[in-house]
Design a protein around this motif. Structure first.
Motif, PDB file in Angstrom:
ATOM      1  N   ASN A 169      34.141  34.344  32.232  1.00 34.53           N
ATOM      2  CA  ASN A 169      34.182  33.663  33.515  1.00 34.53           C
ATOM      3  C   ASN A 169      34.731  34.568  34.610  1.00 34.53           C
ATOM      4  OD1 ASN A 169      35.635  31.610  35.521  1.00 34.53           O
ATOM      5  ND2 ASN A 169      33.980  30.527  34.470  1.00 34.53           N
ATOM      6  N   GLU A 170      35.810  35.295  34.300  1.00 34.57           N
ATOM      7  CA  GLU A 170      36.400  36.211  35.276  1.00 34.57           C
ATOM      8  C   GLU A 170      35.494  37.417  35.534  1.00 34.57           C
ATOM      9  OE1 GLU A 170      39.725  33.812  33.659  1.00 34.57           O
ATOM     10  OE2 GLU A 170      38.554  35.312  32.556  1.00 34.57           O
ATOM     11  N   VAL A 171      34.806  37.884  34.506  1.00 35.71           N
ATOM     12  CA  VAL A 171      33.872  39.006  34.685  1.00 35.71           C
ATOM     13  C   VAL A 171      32.795  38.636  35.692  1.00 35.71           C
ATOM     14  CG1 VAL A 171      32.094  40.402  33.560  1.00 35.71           C
ATOM     15  CG2 VAL A 171      34.294  40.032  32.421  1.00 35.71           C
ATOM     16  N   ASP A 172      32.217  37.449  35.557  1.00 38.27           N
ATOM     17  CA  ASP A 172      31.186  37.000  36.494  1.00 38.27           C
ATOM     18  C   ASP A 172      31.746  36.872  37.904  1.00 38.27           C
ATOM     19  OD1 ASP A 172      29.381  36.876  34.406  1.00 38.27           O
ATOM     20  OD2 ASP A 172      29.611  34.715  34.100  1.00 38.27           O
ATOM     21  N   PHE A 173      32.937  36.325  38.012  1.00 42.26           N
ATOM     22  CA  PHE A 173      33.589  36.152  39.310  1.00 42.26           C
ATOM     23  C   PHE A 173      33.718  37.497  40.024  1.00 42.26           C
ATOM     24  CE2 PHE A 173      37.631  34.016  41.321  1.00 42.26           C
ATOM     25  CZ  PHE A 173      37.061  34.134  42.583  1.00 42.26           C
ATOM     26  N   ILE A 174      34.211  38.506  39.318  1.00 44.57           N
ATOM     27  CA  ILE A 174      34.446  39.821  39.908  1.00 44.57           C
ATOM     28  C   ILE A 174      33.138  40.508  40.283  1.00 44.57           C
ATOM     29  CG2 ILE A 174      35.279  42.151  39.380  1.00 44.57           C
ATOM     30  CD1 ILE A 174      37.512  40.792  37.744  1.00 44.57           C
ATOM     31  N   ASP A 238      53.546  54.871  43.365  1.00 39.46           N
ATOM     32  CA  ASP A 238      53.802  53.769  42.434  1.00 39.46           C
ATOM     33  C   ASP A 238      52.459  53.122  42.122  1.00 39.46           C
ATOM     34  OD1 ASP A 238      54.513  51.244  41.207  1.00 39.46           O
ATOM     35  OD2 ASP A 238      56.549  51.552  41.973  1.00 39.46           O
ATOM     36  N   ALA A 239      52.011  53.263  40.898  1.00 37.96           N
ATOM     37  CA  ALA A 239      50.660  52.840  40.522  1.00 37.96           C
ATOM     38  C   ALA A 239      50.495  51.332  40.436  1.00 37.96           C
ATOM     39  CB  ALA A 239      50.275  53.475  39.181  1.00 37.96           C
ATOM     40  N   ARG A 240      51.579  50.578  40.490  1.00 38.49           N
ATOM     41  CA  ARG A 240      51.482  49.124  40.355  1.00 38.49           C
ATOM     42  C   ARG A 240      50.790  48.502  41.566  1.00 38.49           C
ATOM     43  NH1 ARG A 240      57.654  47.761  38.958  1.00 38.49           N
ATOM     44  NH2 ARG A 240      57.928  49.522  40.397  1.00 38.49           N
ATOM     45  N   ALA A 241      49.919  47.543  41.301  1.00 39.50           N
ATOM     46  CA  ALA A 241      49.204  46.876  42.387  1.00 39.50           C
ATOM     47  C   ALA A 241      48.766  45.495  41.923  1.00 39.50           C
ATOM     48  CB  ALA A 241      47.995  47.701  42.826  1.00 39.50           C
ATOM     49  N   GLY A 242      48.395  44.664  42.894  1.00 39.55           N
ATOM     50  CA  GLY A 242      47.883  43.337  42.597  1.00 39.55           C
ATOM     51  C   GLY A 242      46.593  43.087  43.351  1.00 39.55           C
ATOM     52  N   LEU A 243      45.593  42.549  42.678  1.00 37.06           N
ATOM     53  CA  LEU A 243      44.309  42.235  43.292  1.00 37.06           C
ATOM     54  C   LEU A 243      44.179  40.723  43.446  1.00 37.06           C
ATOM     55  CD1 LEU A 243      41.916  44.546  41.199  1.00 37.06           C
ATOM     56  CD2 LEU A 243      43.437  45.172  43.093  1.00 37.06           C
ATOM     57  N   LEU A 244      43.486  40.305  44.499  1.00 36.58           N
ATOM     58  CA  LEU A 244      43.214  38.889  44.726  1.00 36.58           C
ATOM     59  C   LEU A 244      41.751  38.713  45.082  1.00 36.58           C
ATOM     60  CD1 LEU A 244      44.011  35.899  45.240  1.00 36.58           C
ATOM     61  CD2 LEU A 244      44.530  36.573  47.609  1.00 36.58           C
ATOM     62  N   PHE A 245      41.025  37.921  44.281  1.00 36.63           N
ATOM     63  CA  PHE A 245      39.646  37.551  44.559  1.00 36.63           C
ATOM     64  C   PHE A 245      39.627  36.073  44.931  1.00 36.63           C
ATOM     65  CE2 PHE A 245      39.433  41.176  41.778  1.00 36.63           C
ATOM     66  CZ  PHE A 245      38.324  41.905  42.208  1.00 36.63           C
ATOM     67  N   ILE A 246      38.838  35.722  45.944  1.00 33.15           N
ATOM     68  CA  ILE A 246      38.731  34.336  46.399  1.00 33.15           C
ATOM     69  C   ILE A 246      37.266  33.921  46.394  1.00 33.15           C
ATOM     70  CG2 ILE A 246      39.121  32.722  48.303  1.00 33.15           C
ATOM     71  CD1 ILE A 246      41.382  34.526  49.261  1.00 33.15           C
ATOM     72  N   ASP A 247      36.980  32.767  45.818  1.00 33.31           N
ATOM     73  CA  ASP A 247      35.659  32.156  45.942  1.00 33.31           C
ATOM     74  C   ASP A 247      35.713  31.268  47.176  1.00 33.31           C
ATOM     75  OD1 ASP A 247      33.392  30.525  45.846  1.00 33.31           O
ATOM     76  OD2 ASP A 247      33.356  30.487  43.663  1.00 33.31           O
ATOM     77  N   PHE A 248      35.061  31.697  48.257  1.00 30.83           N
ATOM     78  CA  PHE A 248      35.166  30.992  49.523  1.00 30.83           C
ATOM     79  C   PHE A 248      34.342  29.712  49.561  1.00 30.83           C
ATOM     80  CE2 PHE A 248      36.132  35.451  50.487  1.00 30.83           C
ATOM     81  CZ  PHE A 248      37.383  35.298  51.062  1.00 30.83           C
ATOM     82  N   GLN A 249      33.563  29.463  48.513  1.00 35.20           N
ATOM     83  CA  GLN A 249      32.802  28.223  48.432  1.00 35.20           C
ATOM     84  C   GLN A 249      33.541  27.130  47.664  1.00 35.20           C
ATOM     85  OE1 GLN A 249      29.315  27.487  49.563  1.00 35.20           O
ATOM     86  NE2 GLN A 249      30.104  29.053  50.940  1.00 35.20           N
TER      87      GLN A 249
END
Length: 310
Positions: A169-174, A238-249
């Motif tokens: 599910n997350e793979v498709d989202f990305i 500092d290699a740490r990071a956070g990603l955020l994906f949003i489904d706008f629908q």
């Protein structure tokens, strides 16, 4: 004093733009918000924020409200009358003194402005203020135009999934995403006297621009941009990071934290398409949340810089 920290300066040198961008940085990065930026934030229905969790790892999330939920009565202060809900991974991380990065973005006009600073005046479950230490605009490159549906909807009960790797599910989202946000941090985050802390930025491309390498790794391009290298400069130290994906629908959000690696040598075919570097991101933890984003946006057109028809 340079407006850039050591990591940003290193990336600027590697890119061969150090001297030119130092002059530009002094002109565009301010320690206060201009009148235009103050009015811009006040008109927005949401802001993207970057905060660090209890372990110092940056995450990206959003705060929302009807236009006017953010206001500024002082060029150094942005007041936000909103709080993160209990299911948000950063709910317990808003506190006085915490460093924060903020990104205001208006999809209809492709405008975006960023602030970095410290949180103060916290009133739990009501709001807080950001004491602004850096304020600057970004170019509209790679922002997809979207129009907001004419209402702010109440959020239904949010269901979430926590995991250490991507599911189907997350793979498709990305792979279907044309936009995401990235939070990063400087090495000086824990030092009380520094203004170098959290940053949050926008990334955009045609669907598929974020590639899923495996359940534990994704990769995305770094296109030619404003050459300030705020995000890459942070990742350099500092290699740490956070990603955020949003489904706008649907309002679904996907928060991912992990560590990034910058690859400088890319094929000439990528360079001709404007891709100057690749970022490989090793996934450590994710949270997939249904109905977490209370706004709905309809797609209008891709950025003209992406060479796609709208």
């Amino acid at each position: 004093m340079s407006p850039f920290h050591a990591g940003e300066q290193t990336i600027q040198k590697l890119a061969g733009v150090r001297d030119r961008i130092e002059r530009k940085g002094r002109a565009v990065i301010r320690n206060y918000m201009s009148e235009q930026h103050r009015a811009f934030f006040a008109a927005l229905p949401f802001i993207v924020v970057g905060l660090a969790d209890q372990n110092g790892h940056p995450w990206a999330t959003t705060l929302s409200g009807p236009p006017g939920f953010m206001n500024s009565t002082d060029e150094n202060l942005l007041t936000i009358k909103a709080w993160l809900d209990l299911g948000d991974p950063l709910h317990s991380c808003i506190r006085d003194g915490a460093l924060v990065g903020g990104l205001g973005i208006e999809f209809s006009t492709r405008r975006r402005n960023r602030i970095n600073g410290r949180i103060e005046n916290c009133v739990i479950d009501e709001g807080f203020s950001i004491r602004v230490q850096q304020s600057f605009g970004n170019c509209p490159k790679y922002i997809q135009a979207r129009s907001e549906r004419p209402r702010f909807r109440a959020k239904p009960v949010t269901e979430s999934r926590m995991a250490s790797h991507l599911g189907n599910n997350e793979v498709d989202f990305i792979t279907e995403a044309d936009t995401f946000f990235i939070a990063s941090r400087s090495a000086q985050l824990g030092q009380e006297e520094t203004s170098q802390g959290l940053d949050v930025s926008h990334r955009g491309g045609l669907p598929g621009f974020v590639r899923v390498i495996s359940q534990y790794e994704v990769c995305f391009p770094d296109y030619s941009g404003n050459l300030l290298f705020n995000t890459l400069g942070n990742l350099e130290v500092d290699a740490r990071a956070g990603l955020l994906f949003i489904d706008f629908q649907s309002g679904r959000t996907l928060h991912i934290i992990g560590r990034a690696r910058i690859r400088w040598n890319v094929p000439e075919t990528m360079r001709s398409a404007g891709i100057e570097r690749l970022i490989f991101f090793d996934i450590e933890r994710l949270m997939n949340r249904d109905h977490a984003f209370p706004h709905l946006f309809d797609f209008v057109s891709y950025s003209p810089h992406l060479g796609a028809d709208g």
